[in-house]
Structure formats: structure tokens, C-alpha cells
Design a protein around this motif. Structure first.
Motif, PDB file in Angstrom:
ATOM      1  N   UNK A 264      42.361  45.205 -36.313  1.00  0.00           N
ATOM      2  CA  UNK A 264      42.937  44.507 -35.165  1.00  0.00           C
ATOM      3  C   UNK A 264      42.273  45.053 -33.911  1.00  0.00           C
ATOM      4  N   UNK A 265      41.911  44.158 -32.994  1.00  0.00           N
ATOM      5  CA  UNK A 265      41.235  44.576 -31.762  1.00  0.00           C
ATOM      6  C   UNK A 265      42.119  44.252 -30.565  1.00  0.00           C
ATOM      7  N   UNK A 266      42.451  45.307 -29.808  1.00  0.00           N
ATOM      8  CA  UNK A 266      43.203  45.137 -28.571  1.00  0.00           C
ATOM      9  C   UNK A 266      42.214  44.847 -27.442  1.00  0.00           C
ATOM     10  N   UNK A 267      42.592  43.984 -26.516  1.00  0.00           N
ATOM     11  CA  UNK A 267      41.691  43.736 -25.384  1.00  0.00           C
ATOM     12  C   UNK A 267      41.575  44.980 -24.504  1.00  0.00           C
ATOM     13  N   UNK A 268      40.491  45.078 -23.731  1.00  0.00           N
ATOM     14  CA  UNK A 268      40.354  46.246 -22.856  1.00  0.00           C
ATOM     15  C   UNK A 268      41.483  46.278 -21.829  1.00  0.00           C
ATOM     16  N   UNK A 269      41.858  47.475 -21.424  1.00  0.00           N
ATOM     17  CA  UNK A 269      42.896  47.607 -20.406  1.00  0.00           C
ATOM     18  C   UNK A 269      42.380  47.109 -19.059  1.00  0.00           C
ATOM     19  N   UNK A 270      43.155  46.273 -18.391  1.00  0.00           N
ATOM     20  CA  UNK A 270      42.734  45.849 -17.052  1.00  0.00           C
ATOM     21  C   UNK A 270      42.917  46.990 -16.055  1.00  0.00           C
ATOM     22  N   UNK A 271      42.205  46.929 -14.971  1.00  0.00           N
ATOM     23  CA  UNK A 271      42.332  47.937 -13.925  1.00  0.00           C
ATOM     24  C   UNK A 271      43.420  47.476 -12.970  1.00  0.00           C
ATOM     25  N   UNK A 272      44.409  48.355 -12.736  1.00  0.00           N
ATOM     26  CA  UNK A 272      45.512  48.012 -11.850  1.00  0.00           C
ATOM     27  C   UNK A 272      45.501  48.895 -10.620  1.00  0.00           C
TER      28      UNK A 272
ATOM     29  N   UNK B 124      41.085  48.753 -32.894  1.00  0.00           N
ATOM     30  CA  UNK B 124      40.047  49.030 -31.910  1.00  0.00           C
ATOM     31  C   UNK B 124      40.449  48.472 -30.562  1.00  0.00           C
ATOM     32  N   UNK B 125      39.648  48.801 -29.547  1.00  0.00           N
ATOM     33  CA  UNK B 125      39.913  48.290 -28.210  1.00  0.00           C
ATOM     34  C   UNK B 125      38.604  47.822 -27.593  1.00  0.00           C
ATOM     35  N   UNK B 126      38.651  46.663 -26.955  1.00  0.00           N
ATOM     36  CA  UNK B 126      37.476  46.154 -26.265  1.00  0.00           C
ATOM     37  C   UNK B 126      37.267  44.680 -26.549  1.00  0.00           C
ATOM     38  N   UNK B 127      36.038  44.242 -26.323  1.00  0.00           N
ATOM     39  CA  UNK B 127      35.667  42.863 -26.610  1.00  0.00           C
ATOM     40  C   UNK B 127      35.671  42.687 -28.128  1.00  0.00           C
ATOM     41  N   UNK B 128      36.447  41.746 -28.630  1.00  0.00           N
ATOM     42  CA  UNK B 128      36.665  41.604 -30.076  1.00  0.00           C
ATOM     43  C   UNK B 128      35.362  41.512 -30.856  1.00  0.00           C
ATOM     44  N   UNK B 129      34.431  40.692 -30.393  1.00  0.00           N
ATOM     45  CA  UNK B 129      33.207  40.503 -31.169  1.00  0.00           C
ATOM     46  C   UNK B 129      32.386  41.785 -31.261  1.00  0.00           C
ATOM     47  N   UNK B 130      32.328  42.550 -30.190  1.00  0.00           N
ATOM     48  CA  UNK B 130      31.574  43.809 -30.207  1.00  0.00           C
ATOM     49  C   UNK B 130      32.277  44.854 -31.074  1.00  0.00           C
ATOM     50  N   UNK B 131      33.587  44.951 -30.921  1.00  0.00           N
ATOM     51  CA  UNK B 131      34.354  45.952 -31.685  1.00  0.00           C
ATOM     52  C   UNK B 131      34.275  45.649 -33.179  1.00  0.00           C
ATOM     53  N   UNK B 132      34.409  44.389 -33.551  1.00  0.00           N
ATOM     54  CA  UNK B 132      34.348  44.020 -34.970  1.00  0.00           C
ATOM     55  C   UNK B 132      32.979  44.359 -35.543  1.00  0.00           C
ATOM     56  N   UNK B 133      31.917  43.956 -34.856  1.00  0.00           N
ATOM     57  CA  UNK B 133      30.561  44.237 -35.350  1.00  0.00           C
ATOM     58  C   UNK B 133      30.307  45.739 -35.476  1.00  0.00           C
ATOM     59  N   UNK B 134      30.735  46.503 -34.470  1.00  0.00           N
ATOM     60  CA  UNK B 134      30.545  47.961 -34.528  1.00  0.00           C
ATOM     61  C   UNK B 134      31.368  48.601 -35.636  1.00  0.00           C
ATOM     62  N   UNK B 135      32.595  48.127 -35.828  1.00  0.00           N
ATOM     63  CA  UNK B 135      33.446  48.689 -36.883  1.00  0.00           C
ATOM     64  C   UNK B 135      32.875  48.405 -38.265  1.00  0.00           C
ATOM     65  N   UNK B 136      32.369  47.198 -38.471  1.00  0.00           N
ATOM     66  CA  UNK B 136      31.776  46.844 -39.770  1.00  0.00           C
ATOM     67  C   UNK B 136      30.601  47.764 -40.075  1.00  0.00           C
ATOM     68  N   UNK B 137      29.789  48.017 -39.073  1.00  0.00           N
ATOM     69  CA  UNK B 137      28.641  48.906 -39.261  1.00  0.00           C
ATOM     70  C   UNK B 137      29.096  50.346 -39.506  1.00  0.00           C
ATOM     71  N   UNK B 138      30.021  50.835 -38.685  1.00  0.00           N
ATOM     72  CA  UNK B 138      30.492  52.221 -38.801  1.00  0.00           C
ATOM     73  C   UNK B 138      31.196  52.471 -40.139  1.00  0.00           C
ATOM     74  N   UNK B 139      31.969  51.492 -40.600  1.00  0.00           N
ATOM     75  CA  UNK B 139      32.703  51.636 -41.857  1.00  0.00           C
ATOM     76  C   UNK B 139      31.828  51.390 -43.081  1.00  0.00           C
ATOM     77  N   UNK B 140      30.595  50.920 -42.839  1.00  0.00           N
ATOM     78  CA  UNK B 140      29.681  50.549 -43.925  1.00  0.00           C
ATOM     79  C   UNK B 140      30.352  49.538 -44.854  1.00  0.00           C
ATOM     80  N   UNK B 141      30.919  48.512 -44.230  1.00  0.00           N
ATOM     81  CA  UNK B 141      31.643  47.482 -44.978  1.00  0.00           C
ATOM     82  C   UNK B 141      30.682  46.658 -45.824  1.00  0.00           C
TER      83      UNK B 141
END
Length: 162
Positions: free
Chosen positions: A43-51, A102-119
């Protein structure tokens, strides 16, 4: 009897029905009885906005909006994982399940997680946006399919029978 290689299968989940459909499909098709595959729910959470403590009108905001947002995010993660649990709890076979957030832009986080986890495989649902909406918003599944090195399965939501 030949021992089968354990596969790590990442299923991207979110609040949508499409992601739950993808999870259900992957359980039915990628986890045969007695397999030693690992299901990784991502699951990917969006980045925290700056307040700022001052709102747009110049008034000072009381309370902590970041703390409220963090609480909401935690509840959202728990809700998505609980919905996922209802999908896999009745599955006949014992499977290894990992939950990742994860946290961030979903497409980037998913791609990085797949690589890191060696899925070995990535399974995603698709919102099946039309041309214009996809051109404006982009498609996370399309982006990931082009960038990850493992096979990607994009599951379309099945139409409801009347």
C-alpha cells in the motif's frame, strides 16, 4: 517430487474495488494449494503535504493538521489491510503474507519496492480510465508495466452480472 521455487508476488492494494479484484484474482490463479509463494501486499500513502500554521486568509490555524492527517493515514492503511484480509482469509491454502507500506508517488514507490524486494511478479488492478483521463492523470499500472523487470499482471474489474 520436485521442489518448486518460492516466488514473491507483490499485489498493489489501495482503497479501490479494482485492487481487491486484483488480490482475489492473484489468490485464485497464482497460489495453488501447497505452493510456497509469498504474497506481499503493498500500500502506498501519498506524500505528506507541506502545511503552514497560517491559512490562506492569514489566520493562525489551531490544532495540529499534520497530526490529524497522520492519524487519518494510519486509519486508512488499517482499513485497506482489513479489506485485504477479508479477501484472503477464506483462502484454502496456507500462504505467507507480508504487509508493506510505502510513501510517495505510487508509481515510483511500487517500482522501487518491486526491485528492492526482488519480486518475481507484480499484480495490479486498473481503473480503466478513458483516453483523456489517462492522459491527464497518467496510469500507474501502465507506468509500472513499462519499468519493472518482472512480469506484470494487470487485472481488469469484471463486469457485474445482472
Amino acid at each position: 517430487m520436485e521442489e518448486t521455487k518460492e516466488r514473491k508476488i507483490v499485489v498493489a492494494v489501495d482503497e479501490s474495488e479494482e485492487s481487491m479484484e486484483a488480490l482475489s484474482w492473484s489468490l485464485d490463479n497464482l497460489f495453488p494449494y501447497g505452493s510456497n509463494n509469498t504474497l506481499i501486499l503493498l500500500y502506498v500513502k501519498p506524500p505528506l503535504p507541506v502545511y503552514s500554521s497560517i491559512d490562506a486568509a492569514g489566520f493562525i490555524v489551531t490544532g495540529d493538521p499534520v497530526a490529524a492527517l497522520m492519524k487519518y493515514e494510519h486509519e486508512l492503511v488499517e482499513s485497506v489491510m482489513a479489506r485485504s484480509r477479508t479477501v484472503y482469509q477464506d483462502f484454502e491454502s496456507e500462504i505467507n503474507i507480508e504487509r508493506r507500506v510505502g510513501r510517495g508517488d505510487a508509481k515510483e514507490v511500487i517500482c522501487n519496492a518491486v526491485q528492492k524486494l526482488k519480486a518475481d511478479m507484480l499484480v495490479m488492478g486498473t481503473h480503466d480510465y478513458g483516453f483523456f483521463k489517462r492522459a491527464l492523470l497518467g496510469s500507474v499500472s501502465e507506468y509500472c508495466a513499462k519499468r519493472v523487470r518482472c512480469p506484470v499482471i494487470i487485472v481488469k474489474k469484471q463486469p457485474q452480472d445482472n
